[in-house]
Design a protein around this motif. Structure first.
Motif, PDB file in Angstrom:
ATOM      1  N   ALA A  91       0.852  -1.188   0.000  1.00  0.00           N
ATOM      2  CA  ALA A  91       0.000   0.000   0.000  1.00  0.00           C
ATOM      3  C   ALA A  91       0.887   1.237   0.000  1.00  0.00           C
ATOM      4  N   SER A  92       0.276   2.390  -0.239  1.00  0.00           N
ATOM      5  CA  SER A  92       1.006   3.651  -0.335  1.00  0.00           C
ATOM      6  C   SER A  92       0.468   4.655   0.673  1.00  0.00           C
ATOM      7  N   ALA A  93       1.375   5.316   1.373  1.00  0.00           N
ATOM      8  CA  ALA A  93       0.975   6.326   2.356  1.00  0.00           C
ATOM      9  C   ALA A  93       0.212   7.469   1.699  1.00  0.00           C
ATOM     10  N   SER A  94       0.604   7.853   0.487  1.00  0.00           N
ATOM     11  CA  SER A  94      -0.079   8.963  -0.178  1.00  0.00           C
ATOM     12  C   SER A  94      -1.496   8.578  -0.598  1.00  0.00           C
ATOM     13  N   SER A  95      -1.707   7.311  -0.921  1.00  0.00           N
ATOM     14  CA  SER A  95      -3.057   6.874  -1.271  1.00  0.00           C
ATOM     15  C   SER A  95      -3.981   6.969  -0.060  1.00  0.00           C
ATOM     16  N   LEU A  96      -3.459   6.596   1.114  1.00  0.00           N
ATOM     17  CA  LEU A  96      -4.262   6.738   2.328  1.00  0.00           C
ATOM     18  C   LEU A  96      -4.539   8.214   2.608  1.00  0.00           C
ATOM     19  N   ALA A  97      -3.543   9.068   2.402  1.00  0.00           N
ATOM     20  CA  ALA A  97      -3.747  10.503   2.624  1.00  0.00           C
ATOM     21  C   ALA A  97      -4.824  11.054   1.695  1.00  0.00           C
ATOM     22  N   VAL A 122      15.739  -6.549  -2.551  1.00  0.00           N
ATOM     23  CA  VAL A 122      14.473  -7.271  -2.514  1.00  0.00           C
ATOM     24  C   VAL A 122      13.643  -6.754  -3.680  1.00  0.00           C
ATOM     25  N   ARG A 123      13.210  -7.669  -4.532  1.00  0.00           N
ATOM     26  CA  ARG A 123      12.406  -7.286  -5.691  1.00  0.00           C
ATOM     27  C   ARG A 123      11.011  -7.879  -5.570  1.00  0.00           C
ATOM     28  N   LEU A 124      10.022  -7.009  -5.646  1.00  0.00           N
ATOM     29  CA  LEU A 124       8.622  -7.415  -5.582  1.00  0.00           C
ATOM     30  C   LEU A 124       7.935  -7.013  -6.884  1.00  0.00           C
ATOM     31  N   LYS A 125       7.133  -7.903  -7.419  1.00  0.00           N
ATOM     32  CA  LYS A 125       6.364  -7.616  -8.625  1.00  0.00           C
ATOM     33  C   LYS A 125       4.903  -7.445  -8.234  1.00  0.00           C
ATOM     34  N   LEU A 126       4.331  -6.281  -8.539  1.00  0.00           N
ATOM     35  CA  LEU A 126       2.942  -5.989  -8.198  1.00  0.00           C
ATOM     36  C   LEU A 126       2.055  -6.563  -9.302  1.00  0.00           C
ATOM     37  N   VAL A 127       1.195  -7.504  -8.926  1.00  0.00           N
ATOM     38  CA  VAL A 127       0.520  -8.303  -9.954  1.00  0.00           C
ATOM     39  C   VAL A 127      -0.994  -8.181  -9.969  1.00  0.00           C
ATOM     40  N   LYS A 128      -1.616  -7.808  -8.857  1.00  0.00           N
ATOM     41  CA  LYS A 128      -3.081  -7.823  -8.841  1.00  0.00           C
ATOM     42  C   LYS A 128      -3.623  -6.780  -7.882  1.00  0.00           C
ATOM     43  N   PRO A 129      -4.524  -5.908  -8.345  1.00  0.00           N
ATOM     44  CA  PRO A 129      -5.168  -4.967  -7.412  1.00  0.00           C
ATOM     45  C   PRO A 129      -5.921  -5.719  -6.328  1.00  0.00           C
ATOM     46  N   CYS A 130      -5.905  -5.170  -5.121  1.00  0.00           N
ATOM     47  CA  CYS A 130      -6.568  -5.804  -3.986  1.00  0.00           C
ATOM     48  C   CYS A 130      -8.006  -5.301  -3.890  1.00  0.00           C
ATOM     49  N   VAL A 131      -8.947  -6.172  -4.210  1.00  0.00           N
ATOM     50  CA  VAL A 131     -10.368  -5.827  -4.120  1.00  0.00           C
ATOM     51  C   VAL A 131     -10.790  -5.858  -2.658  1.00  0.00           C
ATOM     52  N   ALA A 154     -11.534  -1.333 -13.435  1.00  0.00           N
ATOM     53  CA  ALA A 154     -11.995  -2.120 -14.583  1.00  0.00           C
ATOM     54  C   ALA A 154     -11.271  -3.454 -14.692  1.00  0.00           C
ATOM     55  N   ARG A 155     -10.010  -3.484 -14.225  1.00  0.00           N
ATOM     56  CA  ARG A 155      -9.255  -4.738 -14.282  1.00  0.00           C
ATOM     57  C   ARG A 155      -9.872  -5.810 -13.404  1.00  0.00           C
ATOM     58  N   MET A 156     -10.637  -5.374 -12.411  1.00  0.00           N
ATOM     59  CA  MET A 156     -11.249  -6.302 -11.460  1.00  0.00           C
ATOM     60  C   MET A 156     -12.773  -6.285 -11.605  1.00  0.00           C
ATOM     61  N   ASP A 157     -13.234  -6.051 -12.837  1.00  0.00           N
ATOM     62  CA  ASP A 157     -14.667  -6.034 -13.158  1.00  0.00           C
ATOM     63  C   ASP A 157     -15.438  -5.047 -12.286  1.00  0.00           C
ATOM     64  N   GLY A 158     -14.823  -3.899 -12.032  1.00  0.00           N
ATOM     65  CA  GLY A 158     -15.478  -2.858 -11.252  1.00  0.00           C
ATOM     66  C   GLY A 158     -15.340  -2.997  -9.758  1.00  0.00           C
ATOM     67  N   GLY A 159     -14.557  -3.976  -9.301  1.00  0.00           N
ATOM     68  CA  GLY A 159     -14.325  -4.121  -7.865  1.00  0.00           C
ATOM     69  C   GLY A 159     -13.645  -2.896  -7.283  1.00  0.00           C
ATOM     70  N   ASN A 194      -1.499  -6.513  -4.575  1.00  0.00           N
ATOM     71  CA  ASN A 194      -0.888  -7.778  -4.205  1.00  0.00           C
ATOM     72  C   ASN A 194       0.411  -7.967  -4.972  1.00  0.00           C
ATOM     73  N   ALA A 195       1.400  -8.536  -4.308  1.00  0.00           N
ATOM     74  CA  ALA A 195       2.722  -8.679  -4.922  1.00  0.00           C
ATOM     75  C   ALA A 195       3.256 -10.089  -4.715  1.00  0.00           C
ATOM     76  N   VAL A 196       4.107 -10.490  -5.675  1.00  0.00           N
ATOM     77  CA  VAL A 196       4.865 -11.740  -5.540  1.00  0.00           C
ATOM     78  C   VAL A 196       6.340 -11.377  -5.430  1.00  0.00           C
ATOM     79  N   ILE A 197       7.126 -12.315  -4.901  1.00  0.00           N
ATOM     80  CA  ILE A 197       8.537 -12.049  -4.613  1.00  0.00           C
ATOM     81  C   ILE A 197       9.387 -12.559  -5.765  1.00  0.00           C
TER      82      ILE A 197
END
Length: 283
Positions: A157-163, A211-220, A249-254, A260-263
């Motif tokens: 998550a991002s601090a600026s998004s929460l702000a 440490v490399r993380l790949k962001l793969v899926k928005p969290c509904v 739209a990627r999550m059908d409007g969710g 979500n990330a994978v390592i």
């Protein structure tokens, strides 16, 4: 050269799925995410997971991790002390659509959980011999292991998004909410609001290497962010405000918040708040 410079702002481990999280000064990255994140879970008599969706009171269960103990505290209850590696009998558990091997922690733990929740419940530990993988549809070809998490090893998550969300809540006359409602593992500072939606990889500089993380899926998002972590009372915010501008739209409007990330790289390395990070765009 990176597209975006940022840094690790906060780290959270949630030892027991859907119970309170722990803000960490340091966290070890292992194959399943942050060490001991979602290693335990409560289930009902049918062996299916129990979460704040059905039982908001779980928000009041506060775990503490010691070197050799998991300690659970809750209002009106004596503390429950459990050996970190303690197990009782083998069993099976269902987390979403996955049935997995687990270990039951025994009658005392079950009685403590049932007394607090007011219904039968048992506390389980994920079986380390079990491999539970993220959906191949989203995991970018990486065999990403999970314990009892919803489906991915790391939630970013991002601090600026929460702000930005809190600014919109204030405009609607609503109180601000804390990041703990969204139950992330890793919070980044230095991004613009919701930049994380379009990030491909994050590389974090640690003392032991990247440490490399790949962001793969928005969290509904479900109803859990609407549960006040201090009182377990359930309202309509921040969900109602998120619904005004976060349909994906990627999550059908969710309604989404966080990624979500994978390592990709970095098992065995330690993450700490303040570490510099670099993000690359997904486009």
């Amino acid at each position: 050269m990176s597209d975006l410079d940022c840094r690790v702002s906060q780290l959270f481990v949630h030892p027991v799925k859907s119970c309170a999280g722990i803000a960490c000064d340091e966290a070890l990255l292992v194959e399943t995410g942050l060490d001991l994140d979602r290693a335990w879970m409560l289930v009902g008599a049918d062996g299916r997971m129990l979460t704040q969706r059905q039982l908001p009171r779980l928000a009041l269960v506060r775990p503490t991790l010691r070197s050799d103990e998991l300690v659970l505290r809750a209002p009106g209850m004596l503390a429950l002390h459990l050996a970190i590696d303690g197990v009782d009998t083998p069993t099976r558990a269902t987390v979403w659509d996955d049935e997995v091997a687990a270990w039951d922690l025994g009658a005392l733990a079950a009685q403590w959980c049932a007394d607090f929740l007011g219904q039968p419940a048992r506390l389980l530990r994920f079986d380390p011999d079990q491999r539970r993988l993220s959906s191949a549809r989203w995991s970018a070809g990486i065999e990403a292991e999970n314990l009892f998490s919803d489906g991915f090893p790391i939630l970013v998550a991002s601090a600026s998004s929460l702000a930005e969300l809190n600014s919109r809540l204030a405009a609607r006359g609503q109180p601000a909410v804390g990041m703990e409602r969204f139950r992330p593992n890793l919070v980044l500072d230095g991004l613009e609001p919701f930049d994380e939606d379009h990030v491909d990889e994050i590389t974090i500089t640690t003392d032991d290497g990247p440490v490399r993380l790949k962001l793969v899926k928005p969290c509904v998002r479900c109803s859990i962010p609407n549960v006040d972590p201090a009182s377990a009372e359930t309202g309509t915010e921040p969900g109602a405000t998120l619904a005004q501008f976060r349909a994906d739209a990627r999550m059908d409007g969710g309604i989404t918040f966080g990624m979500n990330a994978v390592i990709v790289e970095g098992f065995g390395r330690r993450l700490r708040p303040g570490q510099p990070a670099a993000a690359s765009w997904a486009f």
